[in-house]
Design an enzyme around this catalytic site. Structure first.
Site, PDB file in Angstrom:
ATOM      1  N   THR A  10       0.831  -1.205   0.000  1.00 32.82           N
ATOM      2  CA  THR A  10       0.000   0.000   0.000  1.00 32.82           C
ATOM      3  C   THR A  10       0.863   1.252   0.000  1.00 32.82           C
ATOM      4  O   THR A  10       0.555   2.240  -0.682  1.00 32.82           O
ATOM      5  CB  THR A  10      -0.936   0.001   1.223  1.00 32.82           C
ATOM      6  OG1 THR A  10      -1.772  -1.147   1.176  1.00 32.82           O
ATOM      7  CG2 THR A  10      -1.794   1.254   1.261  1.00 32.82           C
ATOM      8  N   HIS A  52       1.981   1.920  -3.455  1.00 32.49           N
ATOM      9  CA  HIS A  52       0.922   2.578  -4.230  1.00 32.49           C
ATOM     10  C   HIS A  52       0.897   4.076  -3.927  1.00 32.49           C
ATOM     11  O   HIS A  52       0.764   4.904  -4.838  1.00 32.49           O
ATOM     12  CB  HIS A  52      -0.442   1.964  -3.897  1.00 32.49           C
ATOM     13  CG  HIS A  52      -0.675   0.620  -4.500  1.00 32.49           C
ATOM     14  ND1 HIS A  52      -0.827   0.420  -5.855  1.00 32.49           N
ATOM     15  CD2 HIS A  52      -0.776  -0.611  -3.935  1.00 32.49           C
ATOM     16  CE1 HIS A  52      -1.021  -0.866  -6.097  1.00 32.49           C
ATOM     17  NE2 HIS A  52      -0.989  -1.513  -4.942  1.00 32.49           N
TER      18      HIS A  52
END
Length: 341
Positions: free
Chosen positions: A40, A43
């Protein structure tokens, strides 16, 4: 305090001097020792489409950590200054039906540490005491710092009975690899994991997979024949979010098989639903960790001899955080630890 922040709406993460977080009556103030970089966080670093829609800027990022309690709110019970803790990164509302029914991992109003609110890539973190988990003395800081993703692996893997079963895992990222180790530890027969990244597949071998299969070079059906499997996989763990991987899983599942899905597809994903129907497959979506049953299972698995330490491949001092992000972005790493001490 030092912190890593998503400072601008563009690629990158920046070291900043951030104010020390303020503590409420039911909160813990935690001095961070170690953090781990999550997919994450990559990202968010890359500022992809999901991040642009989700992440407020500026914001301190990060949600995988271990630290020490140095202060607490006046309403807090059950913790002491000096306790080593990690914590559940999903802050739940406490008043929706699922929260009140004890299914807090399904809270419809979840706020994510380091995703929707300031996170753990900082010298200090404040979280509700409800979300903290005491780390047993016989579990290292390194392992405690990756309890969040380890919990994803445990939650997914233990969704179904595994004893004596043949398991297919699609996606050899760190979570998929840890799931393979969990499956073997609790009694699965064959644990086959697929990917196209040779580095990660070799890690999966080290962590106990029966076979780590590069699907760009060999067929899954050939591996099944090699292992003497005649009826298909009993349990599938979809960790990749890649449509072709899920299609392959549907093709090779046994009738009555069960699939737990953690990987998030990049967009809408078409599948042949007739395979689900005629094979009588059960599909279960997985998000986060069960609060807090998964956390107790994580600690117990490690205390009973499960070794997930090979998944940690890199350590960097926090001032060298860029090297850590570069290692993760290269795809040639397992878990990357940032040391704050």
């Amino acid at each position: 305090m030092k912190a890593l922040s998503k400072l601008k709406p563009e690629e990158g993460i920046w070291m900043v001097d951030a104010p020390k977080p303020e503590m409420g009556h039911n909160d813990l103030l935690i001095k961070i020792r170690k953090t781990a970089i999550c997919g994450t966080d990559i990202h968010i670093y890359n500022w992809d489409e999901w991040s642009q829609k989700t992440i407020p800027v500026p914001m301190v990022v990060g949600h995988e950590y271990v630290g020490e309690v140095i202060d607490m709110g006046i309403e807090v019970r059950g913790f002491d200054v000096g306790d080593r803790v990690s914590g559940e990164g999903h802050i739940t509302c406490g008043h929706c039906r699922n929260c009140r029914g004890g299914r807090t991992h399904l809270c419809r109003n979840t706020s994510g540490v380091g995703v929707n609110r300031d996170g753990a890539f900082a010298e200090y973190l404040v979280i509700p005491a409800f979300n903290a988990f005491k780390i047993p003395d016989d579990i290292s800081d390194d392992l405690a710092s990756i309890f969040d993703p380890f919990g994803n692996a445990v939650h997914t893997a233990l969704s179904f009975d595994l004893v004596g079963e043949d398991v297919l895992i699609t996606g050899a990222g760190p979570i998929g690899i840890m799931a393979a180790a969990v499956c073997r530890h609790v009694g699965a027969r064959h644990v086959v994991i697929t990917d196209v990244n040779e580095y990660r597949l070799e890690l999966a071998n080290k962590m106990g997979a029966t076979r780590a299969v590069n699907v760009a070079k060999e067929s899954l059906e050939g591996v099944m024949e090699e292992l003497g499997m005649t009826e298909g996989f009993d349990v599938g763990l979809e960790m990749s979010g890649v449509p072709s991987a899920f299609h392959s899983m549907l093709d090779t599942m046994n009738h009555g098989g069960k699939i737990a899905m953690l990987g998030i597809p990049g967009g809408e994903m078409a599948i042949d639903w007739s395979k689900v129907i005629f094979k009588g497959l059960i599909l279960k979506g997985i998000y986060g960790r069960e609060m807090f049953e998964t956390w107790y299972k994580m600690a117990s698995l490690i205390q009973s001899g499960l070794d997930i330490s090979p998944i940690i491949t890199h350590h960097f001092k926090i001032d060298d955080f860029q090297q850590g992000f570069d290692a993760m972005r290269s795809g040639q790493s397992g878990k990357v630890i940032l040391n704050w001490d």
